[in-house]
Scaffold this motif. Structure first.
Motif, short mmCIF file in Angstrom:
data_model
loop_
_atom_site.label_atom_id
_atom_site.label_comp_id
_atom_site.label_asym_id
_atom_site.label_seq_id
_atom_site.Cartn_x
_atom_site.Cartn_y
_atom_site.Cartn_z
N ASP A 176 51.00 -6.26 15.06
CA ASP A 176 51.58 -5.09 14.60
C ASP A 176 50.17 -4.15 13.97
OD1 ASP A 176 53.98 -5.68 14.73
OD2 ASP A 176 54.72 -5.49 12.93
N ALA A 177 50.19 -3.05 13.70
CA ALA A 177 49.15 -1.95 13.41
C ALA A 177 48.75 -2.39 11.95
CB ALA A 177 49.58 -0.50 13.71
N ILE A 178 49.67 -2.68 11.02
CA ILE A 178 49.34 -3.24 9.69
C ILE A 178 50.28 -4.42 9.57
CG2 ILE A 178 48.90 -0.81 8.99
CD1 ILE A 178 51.76 -0.76 7.60
N ASP A 179 50.10 -4.83 8.40
CA ASP A 179 50.61 -6.27 8.04
C ASP A 179 51.86 -5.88 7.73
OD1 ASP A 179 51.72 -8.52 6.49
OD2 ASP A 179 49.45 -9.23 6.73
N PRO A 180 52.78 -6.60 8.60
CA PRO A 180 54.13 -6.22 8.25
C PRO A 180 55.00 -6.68 7.06
CG PRO A 180 53.98 -7.91 9.91
CD PRO A 180 52.77 -7.47 9.55
N ASN A 181 54.14 -7.61 6.39
CA ASN A 181 54.73 -8.07 5.06
C ASN A 181 53.90 -7.28 3.90
OD1 ASN A 181 56.27 -9.73 6.14
ND2 ASN A 181 54.90 -11.46 6.72
N THR A 182 52.65 -7.33 3.89
CA THR A 182 51.92 -6.91 2.74
C THR A 182 51.59 -5.33 2.88
OG1 THR A 182 49.83 -7.31 3.72
CG2 THR A 182 50.89 -9.02 2.58
N LYS A 183 51.75 -4.82 4.11
CA LYS A 183 51.55 -3.60 4.63
C LYS A 183 49.98 -3.06 4.58
CE LYS A 183 56.08 -3.01 5.07
NZ LYS A 183 56.39 -3.12 6.43
N ALA A 184 49.10 -4.10 4.44
CA ALA A 184 47.63 -3.98 4.39
C ALA A 184 47.16 -3.54 5.73
CB ALA A 184 46.98 -5.26 3.97
N GLN A 185 46.04 -2.77 5.69
CA GLN A 185 45.32 -2.07 6.82
C GLN A 185 43.98 -3.07 7.07
OE1 GLN A 185 45.40 2.00 7.08
NE2 GLN A 185 46.30 2.16 5.27
N HIS A 186 43.93 -3.12 8.27
CA HIS A 186 42.52 -3.73 8.65
C HIS A 186 42.13 -5.01 8.04
CE1 HIS A 186 41.34 0.52 9.02
NE2 HIS A 186 42.00 0.32 10.19
N ALA A 187 43.22 -5.88 7.85
CA ALA A 187 42.92 -7.22 7.13
C ALA A 187 42.26 -8.22 8.42
CB ALA A 187 44.22 -7.79 6.36
N VAL A 188 41.73 -9.12 8.00
CA VAL A 188 41.17 -9.90 9.15
C VAL A 188 42.34 -10.83 9.73
CG1 VAL A 188 39.71 -11.94 9.73
CG2 VAL A 188 38.86 -9.94 8.38
N ILE A 189 42.57 -10.89 11.01
CA ILE A 189 43.49 -11.72 11.72
C ILE A 189 42.60 -12.58 12.66
CG2 ILE A 189 45.29 -10.04 11.67
CD1 ILE A 189 44.83 -9.25 14.39
N THR A 190 43.24 -13.69 13.10
CA THR A 190 42.79 -14.79 13.73
C THR A 190 43.91 -15.14 14.68
OG1 THR A 190 43.33 -16.54 12.24
CG2 THR A 190 41.10 -15.74 12.00
N PRO A 191 43.87 -14.09 16.01
CA PRO A 191 44.99 -14.52 16.89
C PRO A 191 44.68 -15.70 17.83
CG PRO A 191 43.87 -12.85 17.52
CD PRO A 191 43.35 -12.96 16.00
N LYS A 192 43.40 -16.09 18.36
CA LYS A 192 43.04 -17.24 19.04
C LYS A 192 42.20 -18.24 18.06
CE LYS A 192 43.39 -14.57 23.52
NZ LYS A 192 42.76 -14.26 24.68
N ARG A 193 42.05 -19.25 18.65
CA ARG A 193 41.27 -19.95 18.28
C ARG A 193 39.44 -19.46 18.31
NH1 ARG A 193 44.47 -24.24 19.82
NH2 ARG A 193 45.47 -25.41 18.23
N CYS B 120 38.41 -16.75 17.24
CA CYS B 120 38.40 -15.39 17.03
C CYS B 120 39.02 -15.12 15.96
CB CYS B 120 39.28 -14.79 18.05
SG CYS B 120 39.08 -15.10 19.74
N SER B 121 38.17 -14.00 15.07
CA SER B 121 38.53 -13.27 14.03
C SER B 121 38.13 -11.71 13.85
CB SER B 121 38.21 -13.89 12.71
OG SER B 121 36.76 -13.71 12.54
N PHE B 122 39.01 -10.97 13.67
CA PHE B 122 38.72 -9.25 13.66
C PHE B 122 39.39 -8.80 12.82
CE2 PHE B 122 40.95 -10.35 17.46
CZ PHE B 122 42.08 -9.46 17.26
N ASN B 123 39.20 -7.56 12.35
CA ASN B 123 39.90 -6.47 11.49
C ASN B 123 40.96 -6.03 12.21
OD1 ASN B 123 36.88 -5.83 10.18
ND2 ASN B 123 38.39 -6.13 8.73
N ARG B 124 42.17 -5.95 11.81
CA ARG B 124 43.48 -5.73 12.54
C ARG B 124 43.27 -4.24 12.87
NH1 ARG B 124 49.20 -7.15 12.14
NH2 ARG B 124 48.49 -8.67 10.62
#
Length: 411
Positions: free
Chosen positions: A69-86, A88-92
């Motif tokens: 999702d474009a923003i965290d669906p739970n916290t609604k935070a923007q641009h938090a770091v995500i790690t979708p693959k081993r 890998c980490s980057f700002n959402r």
């Protein structure tokens, strides 16, 4: 294991087994309960299409595509770091533009070309993103030899929304007009408001987009004109349809606080800004509105759609956003002939979906190509409010891979 971001299933490709994936929940994958999921194909970007891509992926069945999702669906935070693959980490990324930028960065495009977006401190490693959702086409970045290709997925339309329904203000907003024949010089009242910052009078009420006090000088009524956050595909699409280049001072992407426009950022297709401002209007994806009405991630917060009068034809005709008995009731799906329409896309690397190319990726093609996974989920696409591209209403069918939709030749 529980994940705080929305995850989507991908189809089973040629007998390739995969973990069962649900929205926010992964089953049968070893690892600590709080760990981020590990998926094969990773997508980011558009708010507009995040839900329908999630739903279509779920309907496909077993798979390992993660659509974040474009923003965290739970916290609604923007641009938090995500790690979708081993590894890998980057700002959402938040929105189409940021999603495409992150995709290009993941393709090892020089930072001088794919410059970081605001708050992007942690850039994606090479190969960490496989596709970007986009609610706008390549625009000025189009190049017949571009490295990336926008693949059409569904039909959408964009209209005006406010907090008003069934009252005099709603009737006035339903009488706003638009001239589709020339965005830059058209004399529709919507264009005069957004593009020119002029006052307009509808049914005896004069609206002033540059006035915030009540009443305005001369007795006019203030009207607060909103646009979504920077990086939003709907923002760029809306501005282009209204003939706007540089955003003028009377358009706002932060909410009115009662004294200034320093409130929260305006997220596209989220009615919070309108719930908090009875004088506000904002562009709203009609497909997203229908999807939310149908129970998919409802964040309308009392936002109602409005008609537009087409002044580009004689006699003028009213274009309703919904196919039902609008505006008496807000039933029915997207009006596929609404005056302001668009295709929505998924963006991938062209060579990976070009059959015969040495870098062709059968797995990626099986998800996004013509007649393939996502395009085969017509009932889901309609459930999420979007229209089908079977008859190419805007020139392309779902999954079409064409040079005219390639982009970023400098990459």
């Amino acid at each position: 294991m529980i994940n705080t971001k929305r995850l989507v299933r991908r189809l089973m490709v040629s007998g390739i087994a995969a973990a069962t994936v649900a929205t926010g929940l992964v089953l049968g994958v070893a690892g600590p309960a709080s760990a981020d999921p590990v998926s094969d194909l990773v997508g980011v970007g558009s708010d507009t299409t995040q839900d329908v891509v999630n739903g279509a992926g779920d309907a496909i069945g077993l798979g390992v595509v993660g659509s974040w999702d474009a923003i965290d669906p739970n916290t609604k935070a923007q641009h938090a770091v995500i790690t979708p693959k081993r590894g890998c980490s980057f700002n959402r990324p938040n929105g189409s533009g940021q999603g495409v930028t992150a995709l290009r960065q993941s393709g090892n495009v020089a930072a001088a070309i794919a410059a970081p977006f605001a708050d992007e401190v942690d850039l994606p490693e090479v190969g960490c993103i496989d596709f970007a959702r986009s609610s706008s086409d390549p625009g000025t970045s189009q190049s017949n030899t571009g490295r990336w290709v926008y693949i059409p997925f569904a039909l959408d339309a964009v209209g005006v929304a406010s907090s008003h329904f069934g009252d005099a203000t709603a009737a006035n907003y339903n009488a706003l007009s638009y001239d589709p024949t020339n965005a830059a010089t058209g004399t529709g009242t919507l264009q005069r408001l957004y593009r020119d910052g002029q006052t307009v009078t509808i049914n005896g009420t004069t609206y002033d987009p540059q006035c915030n006090a009540t009443p305005c000088t001369g007795g006019a009524t203030p009207i607060h004109l909103y646009i979504p956050q920077n990086g939003s595909g709907t923002r760029s699409f809306w501005l282009s349809k209204l003939g706007i280049g540089t955003v003028p001072a009377w358009l706002h992407d932060h909410m009115w606080t009662g004294t200034d426009y320093n409130g929260a950022l305006v997220e596209e297709h989220d009615g919070t800004v309108l719930q908090n401002d009875p004088n506000g209007i904002a562009p709203f994806s009609i497909a997203q509105w229908v999807s939310q009405r149908n129970g998919h991630n409802d964040r309308r917060h009392g936002a109602h759609l409005h008609s537009l009068v087409n002044v580009g034809v004689t006699p003028n005709v009213t274009s309703n956003p919904l196919a039902g008995n609008f505006p008496t009731v807000e039933t029915g799906g997207l009006n596929a002939t609404f005056i302001i329409r668009r295709e929505v896309f998924n963006v991938v690397e062209w060579k990976k979906v070009n059959v015969g190319n040495a870098a062709f990726d059968a797995k990626l093609y099986s998800v996004f190509g013509p007649g393939q996974g996502l395009c085969g989920k017509s009932s889901v696409i309609l459930s999420y409010g979007f229209g089908l591209l079977n008859a190419a209403p805007l020139g392309h069918t779902c999954g079409a891979i064409v040079d005219s939709l390639r982009a970023f030749g400098t990459d």
